[in-house]
Scaffold this active site. Structure first.
Site, PDB file in Angstrom:
ATOM      1  N   GLY A  11       0.858  -1.195   0.000  1.00 34.59           N
ATOM      2  CA  GLY A  11       0.000   0.000   0.000  1.00 34.59           C
ATOM      3  C   GLY A  11       0.888   1.237   0.000  1.00 34.59           C
ATOM      4  O   GLY A  11       0.586   2.255   0.627  1.00 34.59           O
ATOM      5  N   GLY A  14      -0.459   4.771  -0.965  1.00 36.82           N
ATOM      6  CA  GLY A  14      -1.670   5.259  -0.288  1.00 36.82           C
ATOM      7  C   GLY A  14      -1.358   6.430   0.647  1.00 36.82           C
ATOM      8  O   GLY A  14      -0.196   6.751   0.916  1.00 36.82           O
ATOM      9  N   ASP A  15      -2.440   7.008   1.127  1.00 33.19           N
ATOM     10  CA  ASP A  15      -2.368   8.173   1.998  1.00 33.19           C
ATOM     11  C   ASP A  15      -1.549   7.950   3.271  1.00 33.19           C
ATOM     12  O   ASP A  15      -0.773   8.803   3.682  1.00 33.19           O
ATOM     13  CB  ASP A  15      -3.809   8.480   2.439  1.00 33.19           C
ATOM     14  CG  ASP A  15      -4.165   9.887   2.097  1.00 33.19           C
ATOM     15  OD1 ASP A  15      -3.658  10.385   1.082  1.00 33.19           O
ATOM     16  OD2 ASP A  15      -4.939  10.484   2.872  1.00 33.19           O
ATOM     17  N   LEU A  16      -1.755   6.798   3.878  1.00 31.47           N
ATOM     18  CA  LEU A  16      -1.061   6.517   5.140  1.00 31.47           C
ATOM     19  C   LEU A  16       0.459   6.522   4.927  1.00 31.47           C
ATOM     20  O   LEU A  16       1.215   7.103   5.716  1.00 31.47           O
ATOM     21  CB  LEU A  16      -1.522   5.159   5.678  1.00 31.47           C
ATOM     22  CG  LEU A  16      -0.852   4.695   6.961  1.00 31.47           C
ATOM     23  CD1 LEU A  16      -1.248   5.579   8.134  1.00 31.47           C
ATOM     24  CD2 LEU A  16      -1.202   3.241   7.269  1.00 31.47           C
ATOM     25  N   ASP A 171      -2.560   0.999  17.138  1.00 29.03           N
ATOM     26  CA  ASP A 171      -3.567   1.938  17.580  1.00 29.03           C
ATOM     27  C   ASP A 171      -2.766   3.213  17.786  1.00 29.03           C
ATOM     28  O   ASP A 171      -2.025   3.327  18.767  1.00 29.03           O
ATOM     29  CB  ASP A 171      -4.212   1.476  18.891  1.00 29.03           C
ATOM     30  CG  ASP A 171      -5.317   2.425  19.310  1.00 29.03           C
ATOM     31  OD1 ASP A 171      -5.093   3.651  19.217  1.00 29.03           O
ATOM     32  OD2 ASP A 171      -6.384   1.975  19.730  1.00 29.03           O
ATOM     33  N   HIS A 172      -2.854   4.139  16.842  1.00 33.81           N
ATOM     34  CA  HIS A 172      -1.873   5.231  16.866  1.00 33.81           C
ATOM     35  C   HIS A 172      -2.025   6.110  18.113  1.00 33.81           C
ATOM     36  O   HIS A 172      -1.118   6.847  18.471  1.00 33.81           O
ATOM     37  CB  HIS A 172      -1.894   6.048  15.568  1.00 33.81           C
ATOM     38  CG  HIS A 172      -3.046   6.986  15.429  1.00 33.81           C
ATOM     39  ND1 HIS A 172      -4.303   6.572  15.109  1.00 33.81           N
ATOM     40  CD2 HIS A 172      -3.131   8.331  15.566  1.00 33.81           C
ATOM     41  CE1 HIS A 172      -5.111   7.617  15.046  1.00 33.81           C
ATOM     42  NE2 HIS A 172      -4.420   8.703  15.321  1.00 33.81           N
ATOM     43  N   GLU A 210     -13.455  16.396  17.235  1.00 34.16           N
ATOM     44  CA  GLU A 210     -12.707  16.686  16.005  1.00 34.16           C
ATOM     45  C   GLU A 210     -13.392  17.792  15.234  1.00 34.16           C
ATOM     46  O   GLU A 210     -14.622  17.887  15.226  1.00 34.16           O
ATOM     47  CB  GLU A 210     -12.641  15.441  15.122  1.00 34.16           C
ATOM     48  CG  GLU A 210     -11.832  14.316  15.703  1.00 34.16           C
ATOM     49  CD  GLU A 210     -11.652  13.220  14.673  1.00 34.16           C
ATOM     50  OE1 GLU A 210     -10.667  13.286  13.919  1.00 34.16           O
ATOM     51  OE2 GLU A 210     -12.507  12.340  14.596  1.00 34.16           O
ATOM     52  N   HIS A 234      -9.374   3.481  20.113  1.00 34.13           N
ATOM     53  CA  HIS A 234      -8.587   4.539  20.755  1.00 34.13           C
ATOM     54  C   HIS A 234      -9.095   4.876  22.166  1.00 34.13           C
ATOM     55  O   HIS A 234      -8.330   4.968  23.115  1.00 34.13           O
ATOM     56  CB  HIS A 234      -8.631   5.825  19.934  1.00 34.13           C
ATOM     57  CG  HIS A 234      -8.238   5.650  18.503  1.00 34.13           C
ATOM     58  ND1 HIS A 234      -7.236   4.804  18.105  1.00 34.13           N
ATOM     59  CD2 HIS A 234      -8.703   6.228  17.362  1.00 34.13           C
ATOM     60  CE1 HIS A 234      -7.107   4.874  16.781  1.00 34.13           C
ATOM     61  NE2 HIS A 234      -7.986   5.727  16.310  1.00 34.13           N
ATOM     62  N   LYS A 324     -17.359  14.198  15.142  1.00 30.51           N
ATOM     63  CA  LYS A 324     -16.742  14.905  14.025  1.00 30.51           C
ATOM     64  C   LYS A 324     -17.511  16.205  13.792  1.00 30.51           C
ATOM     65  O   LYS A 324     -18.657  16.336  14.196  1.00 30.51           O
ATOM     66  CB  LYS A 324     -16.800  14.050  12.771  1.00 30.51           C
ATOM     67  CG  LYS A 324     -15.946  12.784  12.880  1.00 30.51           C
ATOM     68  CD  LYS A 324     -15.379  12.392  11.535  1.00 30.51           C
ATOM     69  CE  LYS A 324     -14.492  11.166  11.641  1.00 30.51           C
ATOM     70  NZ  LYS A 324     -13.105  11.462  11.993  1.00 30.51           N
TER      71      LYS A 324
HETATM   72  C1  BG6 Z   1      -8.515   7.516  13.151  1.00 26.20           C
HETATM   73  C2  BG6 Z   1      -9.967   7.582  12.744  1.00 26.20           C
HETATM   74  O1  BG6 Z   1      -8.218   6.261  13.692  1.00 26.20           O
HETATM   75  O2  BG6 Z   1      -8.257   8.531  14.107  1.00 26.20           O
HETATM   76  C3  BG6 Z   1     -10.302   8.939  12.199  1.00 26.20           C
HETATM   77  O3  BG6 Z   1     -10.211   6.585  11.750  1.00 26.20           O
HETATM   78  C4  BG6 Z   1      -9.931  10.004  13.194  1.00 26.20           C
HETATM   79  O4  BG6 Z   1     -11.688   9.028  11.861  1.00 26.20           O
HETATM   80  C5  BG6 Z   1      -8.491   9.840  13.624  1.00 26.20           C
HETATM   81  O5  BG6 Z   1     -10.107  11.268  12.573  1.00 26.20           O
HETATM   82  C6  BG6 Z   1      -8.141  10.802  14.747  1.00 26.20           C
HETATM   83  O6  BG6 Z   1      -6.778  10.745  14.951  1.00 26.20           O
HETATM   84  P1  BG6 Z   1      -5.980  11.985  15.538  1.00 26.20           P
HETATM   85  O7  BG6 Z   1      -4.593  11.490  15.708  1.00 26.20           O
HETATM   86  O8  BG6 Z   1      -6.122  13.084  14.537  1.00 26.20           O
HETATM   87  O9  BG6 Z   1      -6.668  12.318  16.827  1.00 26.20           O
END
Ligand code: BG6
Length: 465
Positions: A11, A14-16, A171-172, A210, A234, A324
């Protein structure tokens, strides 16, 4: 050639990859976190060669790198990038990949699956023909499947190929500086550690608002919604770190066990309680977003009131909310302590996760002067308000890639956490639907539907704004 670590990104166009992975790898190279003699192999279908891909990568890194960009450093970094064009579903292409890898002596493999989950098992299958691949680590991103059943199946397939210990589920949020800080704040300050329970804490709020809408991700989001997109992963990770018992040792196994215990102790919710547990909303205009169904009932806002049924937390509500298009970007955890007497304000500790990173404490003093009035005041510590700290704080993906290279698994979600959270959230959603509850509309720029405020008011609380 001897290669220490070979990172293969599926990938790669892609964007990521462009926005997060390449800038993170560039910074890791720049700061000496990428092991010497590493190689980054970008897999894509598009017609690039290594030269044209590096030129493209240059633009993205310039735009998104945390550290100031330098052409010289980029040249040195991009010398390690190779582009490998292939079709993910063609077995012959995996044999070509195997031949390509076999030209070098590779110390360890990391495979980053930056693709939609439907490709996970296709890639895992294909890699069976690549020598050494099944001893490699594999990184996957959420969504881990479209629902719990699909996720289970995917998980079994991946585990049967790579083995459970080799799978790193990103899980970022676990890579965010202040999320890592929660345990330090809790456990190294007796002023908090000793009163971190329902006797002293009246409520806990975890709020992730957000500013953005669904943007170009309508197709994915409409099948997912706020509960699956943010809460189940998250925000449940954060909940379990805030609420867990102190692990015996701060290593991956003990942290993980402590977190899972919290998730297992979430109070079950029945049909009678669902209205007081979950409130959902959808921003006006959502149904007109690209790739969103015109009669969609998907939630873009979720508010939850949860209880943890254990000795530490019985009786303290945990409120979670995310939405959102709320007109602000603000992620924080607020701990509201019980009042020492009814007429004064409570102590409040706020752990600010983003965009401000810091710790805020509200406490009471006597109003200065000739009076005995009690008024609240604050200490407000900002960790990223100056440029030096902004530059010094690694971006989540830098930490997570580094953690994967070093096999530090506590930075990643484990399957049982995902399964328990997913189960819990799916049950809530089913109860919500069965009861015929409404997804309330809200105007963009507001903090969700007004019903979410009424929802908290029912237990005598309000969202921290
Ligand atoms: C992602 C979600 O995991 O986390 C997005 O799929 C969300 O919808 C994003 O906008 C939020 O991440 P961060 O780091 O901007 O808080």
């Amino acid at each position: 050639m001897k290669i220490h670590t070979n990172i293969t990104i599926f990938g790669g166009t892609g964007d990521l990859t462009f926005r997060k992975l390449l800038p993170a790898l560039y910074t890791m190279f720049n700061t000496g976190k990428l092991p010497e003699n590493s190689r980054i192999v970008i897999i894509g279908r598009r017609d690039y060669d290594s030269g044209s891909y590096r030129a493209l990568a240059n633009d993205w890194v310039k735009k998104f790198s945390r550290l100031p960009y330098s052409a010289e450093t980029f040249d040195a970094f991009s010398g390690q990038i190779d582009y490998f064009r292939m079709d993910l579903s063609n077995p012959k292409d995996y044999r070509r990949l195997d031949e390509y890898f076999s030209k070098d002596d590779i110390g360890s493999h990391i495979f980053y699956l930056a693709v939609a989950p439907r490709f996970f098992s296709v890639i895992a299958d294909g890699l069976k023909t690549v020598e050494g691949a099944c001893q490699g680590k594999v990184i996957i991103e959420k969504p881990f499947g479209e629902n719990l059943e699909a996720a289970k199946k995917l998980n079994e397939e991946l585990e049967s190929h790579f083995g459970p210990e080799q799978i790193y589920r990103i899980d970022h949020y676990l890579g965010k500086e202040m999320v890592r800080n929660i345990q330090a704040i809790r456990f190294t300050n007796p002023i908090f550690t000793d009163i971190w329970n329902s006797r002293y804490i009246e409520s806990v709020q975890i709020s992730a608002l957000e500013d953005v809408g669904v943007e170009t991700r309508g197709g994915y989001y409409d099948a997912s919604g706020a509960l699956k997109d943010m809460v189940q992963n998250h925000l449940f990770q954060i909940l379990s770190i805030v609420a867990m018992e102190q692990p015996e040792v701060f290593n991956s196994t003990h942290m993980h066990t402590a977190q899972v215990e919290v998730l297992k102790s979430l109070s079950p919710v029945g049909q009678a309680e669902i209205e007081d547990t979950l409130v959902l909303g959808q921003y006006e205009g959502y149904r007109e977003e690209p790739l969103v169904s015109p009669d969609s009932n998907t939630e873009t806002f979720a508010g939850l009131r949860l209880y943890i049924d254990n000795e530490r937390w019985r009786g303290t509500p945990f409120y979670i909310r995310t939405g959102k298009k709320t007109g602000t970007r603000q992620m924080e955890v607020s701990i509201v302590f019980r009042r020492s007497m009814p007429e004064v304000e409570p102590n409040v500790l706020i752990i600010k996760i983003q965009p401000t990173e810091g710790v805020y404490l509200q406490f009471n003093i006597k109003r200065p002067g000739d009076t005995d009035d009690i008024i609240p005041t604050k200490m407000d510590f900002c960790q990223n308000c100056d440029l030096v700290h902004q530059l010094n704080t690694p971006e989540a993906y830098e930490r997570l890639l580094t953690a994967c290279i070093n096999s530090e698994r506590s930075w990643f979600s484990q399957w049982d956490q995902i399964e328990i959270s997913w189960n819990y959230i799916e049950q809530l959603k089913q109860l919500f639907t069965k009861k015929g509850l409404k997804v309330y509309p809200y105007a963009p720029g507001t903090h969700g539907p007004k019903e979410s405020n009424e929802f908290l008011a029912r237990t005598g609380h309000q969202w921290m704004e």
